[in-house]
Enzyme design. Sequence first.
Site, mmCIF file in Angstrom:
data_model
loop_
_atom_site.group_PDB
_atom_site.id
_atom_site.type_symbol
_atom_site.label_atom_id
_atom_site.label_comp_id
_atom_site.label_asym_id
_atom_site.label_seq_id
_atom_site.Cartn_x
_atom_site.Cartn_y
_atom_site.Cartn_z
ATOM 1 N N ASN A 13 0.809 -1.219 0.000
ATOM 2 C CA ASN A 13 0.000 0.000 0.000
ATOM 3 C C ASN A 13 0.840 1.265 0.000
ATOM 4 O O ASN A 13 0.305 2.363 -0.037
ATOM 5 C CB ASN A 13 -0.966 -0.001 1.197
ATOM 6 C CG ASN A 13 -0.245 0.148 2.537
ATOM 7 O OD1 ASN A 13 0.964 -0.028 2.620
ATOM 8 N ND2 ASN A 13 -0.992 0.469 3.576
ATOM 9 N N LYS B 135 3.861 4.042 -1.346
ATOM 10 C CA LYS B 135 4.265 4.729 -2.574
ATOM 11 C C LYS B 135 5.567 4.120 -3.112
ATOM 12 O O LYS B 135 6.401 3.677 -2.351
ATOM 13 C CB LYS B 135 4.481 6.208 -2.224
ATOM 14 C CG LYS B 135 4.936 7.097 -3.330
ATOM 15 C CD LYS B 135 5.038 8.530 -2.793
ATOM 16 C CE LYS B 135 5.759 9.506 -3.653
ATOM 17 N NZ LYS B 135 6.142 9.163 -4.969
ATOM 18 N N LYS C 3 5.944 1.831 -6.109
ATOM 19 C CA LYS C 3 5.969 0.593 -6.896
ATOM 20 C C LYS C 3 6.348 0.864 -8.359
ATOM 21 O O LYS C 3 7.277 0.263 -8.885
ATOM 22 C CB LYS C 3 4.608 -0.112 -6.791
ATOM 23 C CG LYS C 3 4.289 -0.550 -5.356
ATOM 24 C CD LYS C 3 2.889 -1.073 -5.192
ATOM 25 C CE LYS C 3 1.819 -0.012 -5.237
ATOM 26 N NZ LYS C 3 1.806 0.917 -4.103
ATOM 27 N N THR C 4 5.635 1.774 -8.981
ATOM 28 C CA THR C 4 5.957 2.139 -10.365
ATOM 29 C C THR C 4 7.324 2.803 -10.422
ATOM 30 O O THR C 4 8.112 2.539 -11.343
ATOM 31 C CB THR C 4 4.875 3.067 -10.943
ATOM 32 O OG1 THR C 4 3.630 2.351 -10.955
ATOM 33 C CG2 THR C 4 5.220 3.538 -12.352
ATOM 34 N N THR C 5 7.618 3.641 -9.455
ATOM 35 C CA THR C 5 8.909 4.335 -9.415
ATOM 36 C C THR C 5 10.067 3.340 -9.354
ATOM 37 O O THR C 5 11.083 3.517 -10.034
ATOM 38 C CB THR C 5 8.955 5.310 -8.230
ATOM 39 O OG1 THR C 5 7.824 6.193 -8.322
ATOM 40 C CG2 THR C 5 10.230 6.109 -8.212
ATOM 41 N N ARG D 103 17.986 2.014 -15.554
ATOM 42 C CA ARG D 103 19.293 1.367 -15.372
ATOM 43 C C ARG D 103 19.552 0.387 -16.510
ATOM 44 O O ARG D 103 20.633 0.359 -17.101
ATOM 45 C CB ARG D 103 19.330 0.638 -14.034
ATOM 46 C CG ARG D 103 20.621 -0.145 -13.825
ATOM 47 C CD ARG D 103 20.632 -0.895 -12.505
ATOM 48 N NE ARG D 103 20.721 0.072 -11.430
ATOM 49 C CZ ARG D 103 20.166 -0.098 -10.219
ATOM 50 N NH1 ARG D 103 19.485 -1.203 -9.952
ATOM 51 N NH2 ARG D 103 20.291 0.808 -9.298
ATOM 52 N N PHE E 3 -11.809 7.013 -12.207
ATOM 53 C CA PHE E 3 -11.368 5.828 -11.480
ATOM 54 C C PHE E 3 -12.386 4.700 -11.653
ATOM 55 O O PHE E 3 -13.572 4.945 -11.902
ATOM 56 C CB PHE E 3 -11.196 6.149 -9.993
ATOM 57 C CG PHE E 3 -10.039 7.074 -9.723
ATOM 58 C CD1 PHE E 3 -8.733 6.626 -9.822
ATOM 59 C CD2 PHE E 3 -10.263 8.400 -9.362
ATOM 60 C CE1 PHE E 3 -7.658 7.466 -9.573
ATOM 61 C CE2 PHE E 3 -9.201 9.254 -9.101
ATOM 62 C CZ PHE E 3 -7.897 8.781 -9.213
ATOM 63 N N TRP F 140 -13.999 2.821 -9.621
ATOM 64 C CA TRP F 140 -15.173 2.857 -8.753
ATOM 65 C C TRP F 140 -16.186 3.945 -9.142
ATOM 66 O O TRP F 140 -17.290 3.961 -8.634
ATOM 67 C CB TRP F 140 -14.778 2.989 -7.284
ATOM 68 C CG TRP F 140 -13.962 4.203 -6.961
ATOM 69 C CD1 TRP F 140 -14.426 5.442 -6.629
ATOM 70 C CD2 TRP F 140 -12.533 4.300 -6.954
ATOM 71 N NE1 TRP F 140 -13.381 6.302 -6.414
ATOM 72 C CE2 TRP F 140 -12.207 5.631 -6.606
ATOM 73 C CE3 TRP F 140 -11.498 3.400 -7.202
ATOM 74 C CZ2 TRP F 140 -10.887 6.072 -6.505
ATOM 75 C CZ3 TRP F 140 -10.201 3.852 -7.104
ATOM 76 C CH2 TRP F 140 -9.901 5.165 -6.758
ATOM 77 N N GLU G 209 0.801 -1.842 -12.758
ATOM 78 C CA GLU G 209 -0.560 -1.870 -12.201
ATOM 79 C C GLU G 209 -1.377 -3.065 -12.692
ATOM 80 O O GLU G 209 -2.611 -3.027 -12.686
ATOM 81 C CB GLU G 209 -1.304 -0.561 -12.471
ATOM 82 C CG GLU G 209 -0.800 0.611 -11.670
ATOM 83 C CD GLU G 209 -0.926 0.444 -10.147
ATOM 84 O OE1 GLU G 209 -1.695 -0.426 -9.670
ATOM 85 O OE2 GLU G 209 -0.253 1.191 -9.424
#
Length: 179
Positions: free
Chosen positions: A15, A17, A19-21, A29, A72, A74, A111
């Site tokens: 949960n 911040k 993951k994509t980064t 790299r 989104f 939802w 994602e």
Amino acid sequence: MAKLEKGYVQIYTGNGKGKTTAALGLAFRAVGDGMKVVMVQFLKSNKTGELNSAQFHSPNFQIHRFEKRRGFVWTLNETEKLELKGEIQEAFSFAKAVVRERKCDILILDEIMAAMYNNFLEISEVLELINNKPEDMEIILTGRNAPKELIERADLVTEMKDIKHYYEKGVVAREGIEY
């Protein structure tokens, strides 16, 4: 020019911040060492800084999106969800072709956990893609709520844990930092 002898399966989940980064850091790299990276982004259609940055490394770093811009998940009605599911299936078919045709050294499915969590993709489909990857291709999967079946199949799993976040103080997502 680096070449992978063996490619592994990595997951960035949790949960927190980053993951994509983390996946993007690995991508930059790898491109710097002469590898080719393809990132397929699921459930992302807004402008982000990584789209601009990837252009500087093209054709060795490509980001692909298949979804039109909308709210989104939802907030969507049933018709919009069906349309979104079709777009996600198209993106996943593209990812399968990347694996089948060995179009890169590293494939990032950004994602993809959210696509499964929202029932746009089946876990079994993603496991099949992983099991069909070439021996020397790395696959990176990102997103919250990684299913246990994928965690068990992966070679490396990193959980980003939210300990403290400035969102709690009302700070909204910032251009160049969160997107």
